[in-house]
Design an enzyme around this catalytic site. Structure first.
Site, short mmCIF file in Angstrom:
data_model
loop_
_atom_site.label_atom_id
_atom_site.label_comp_id
_atom_site.label_asym_id
_atom_site.label_seq_id
_atom_site.Cartn_x
_atom_site.Cartn_y
_atom_site.Cartn_z
N PHE A 187 63.79 17.25 9.38
CA PHE A 187 64.58 16.99 7.68
C PHE A 187 64.42 15.07 8.07
O PHE A 187 65.00 13.94 8.09
CB PHE A 187 66.37 16.56 9.19
CG PHE A 187 66.33 18.19 9.28
CD1 PHE A 187 67.00 18.86 8.04
CD2 PHE A 187 66.59 19.26 10.54
CE1 PHE A 187 67.45 20.16 8.36
CE2 PHE A 187 66.63 20.34 10.51
CZ PHE A 187 66.92 20.66 9.66
N ARG A 188 63.20 14.95 7.85
CA ARG A 188 61.92 13.27 7.36
C ARG A 188 62.64 12.55 9.01
O ARG A 188 62.41 11.57 8.74
CB ARG A 188 62.88 12.97 6.46
CG ARG A 188 62.32 14.00 5.48
CD ARG A 188 62.54 13.51 3.93
NE ARG A 188 62.13 14.28 3.45
CZ ARG A 188 60.80 14.95 2.53
NH1 ARG A 188 59.89 14.31 3.51
NH2 ARG A 188 60.64 15.46 1.40
N LEU A 189 63.02 13.45 10.57
CA LEU A 189 63.28 12.55 11.35
C LEU A 189 62.35 12.05 12.17
O LEU A 189 62.16 12.58 13.35
CB LEU A 189 64.93 13.00 12.25
CG LEU A 189 66.18 12.88 11.66
CD1 LEU A 189 66.92 13.79 12.40
CD2 LEU A 189 66.49 11.17 11.02
N HIS A 190 61.27 11.93 11.62
CA HIS A 190 60.08 11.75 12.16
C HIS A 190 59.75 10.77 12.98
O HIS A 190 60.84 9.95 13.23
CB HIS A 190 59.18 10.50 10.76
CG HIS A 190 59.27 11.93 9.64
ND1 HIS A 190 59.11 13.66 9.34
CD2 HIS A 190 59.10 11.35 8.71
CE1 HIS A 190 59.20 13.04 8.48
NE2 HIS A 190 59.18 12.80 7.43
#
Ligand code: FMN
Length: 191
Positions: A169-172
């Site tokens: 979820f692009r919560l890199h």
């Protein structure tokens, strides 16, 4: 405290284990005398606590840029496992001993190519390059040849390293490391 150079090494080994094609390929950006940036891929040939080493033609545009402003940025991207490493720092020439040792370790035709190529200069068709290669092979028919005076290595000595790990979820996960004295100061960053 994490040493980002140790993490780089273990991520690099992971990239190889994942079968990434050319894990040593890195984007190198430099800036010319007018302040215009350029980026191109080069191959990492050595990395240790002193920095990241690549080799190139010293008459090339990138080498001109580095003569003018000896700073560069590097960027690696390995997928899988979905990781990016960004590096910035001052650039210095490797020693002549280091450059000679690496040059001598290269395959014969790669060494011939280093002599024959006037990197980034206009070429009057591929046949001209083939003629230059053939002429260089006649000049240096045997295995050994000196390193061309226009071919050398550069070391990017990192002062900032950023490690980026892909997460769902692009919560890199990101962390920047700034060199402080002999150590590194870590700062987590929003993705
Ligand atoms: C995967 C890859 C690796 C490369 N490795 C190198 C390298 O190690 N050294 C080099 O001089 N050029 C390398 N090149 C070519 C450069 O990207 C570039 O075309 C060349 O160095 C000329 O750059 P310049 O005109 O900005 O100086 C590589 C290209 C690719 C696609």
């Amino acid at each position: 405290m994490t040493n980002p150079l140790d993490t780089f090494q273990s991520w690099f080994d992971d990239a190889k284990r994942h079968g990434v094609h050319e894990p040593s390929a890195m984007a190198l950006s430099t800036v010319d005398a007018d302040g215009r940036p350029s980026v191109r891929m080069v191959l990492l040939k050595h990395a240790d606590e002193h920095g990241f080493v690549f080799y190139t033609n010293t008459d090339s545009p990138k080498a001109d840029d580095l003569r003018h402003l000896p700073y560069a940025a590097l960027c690696f991207y390995w997928n899988p496992p979905g990781r990016q490493v960004r590096v910035t720092g001052k650039v210095e020439a490797v020693t002549t001993e280091e450059a000679d040792a690496y040059f001598n370790s290269r395959p014969y035709l790669s060494r011939i190519g280093a002599w024959a190529s006037k990197q980034s200069q206009p070429l009057d068709g591929y046949a001209e390059l083939e003629r230059a290669v053939a002429a260089t092979m006649i000049q240096h028919p045997r295995g050994r040849m000196p390193r061309p005076p226009h071919w050398h290595g550069y070391r990017v000595v990192p002062d900032v390293i950023e490690l980026w790990q892909e997460r769902p979820f692009r919560l890199h996960e990101r962390a920047a490391y700034k060199r402080v004295g002999k150590g590194w100061r870590e700062q987590a960053l929003y993705p």
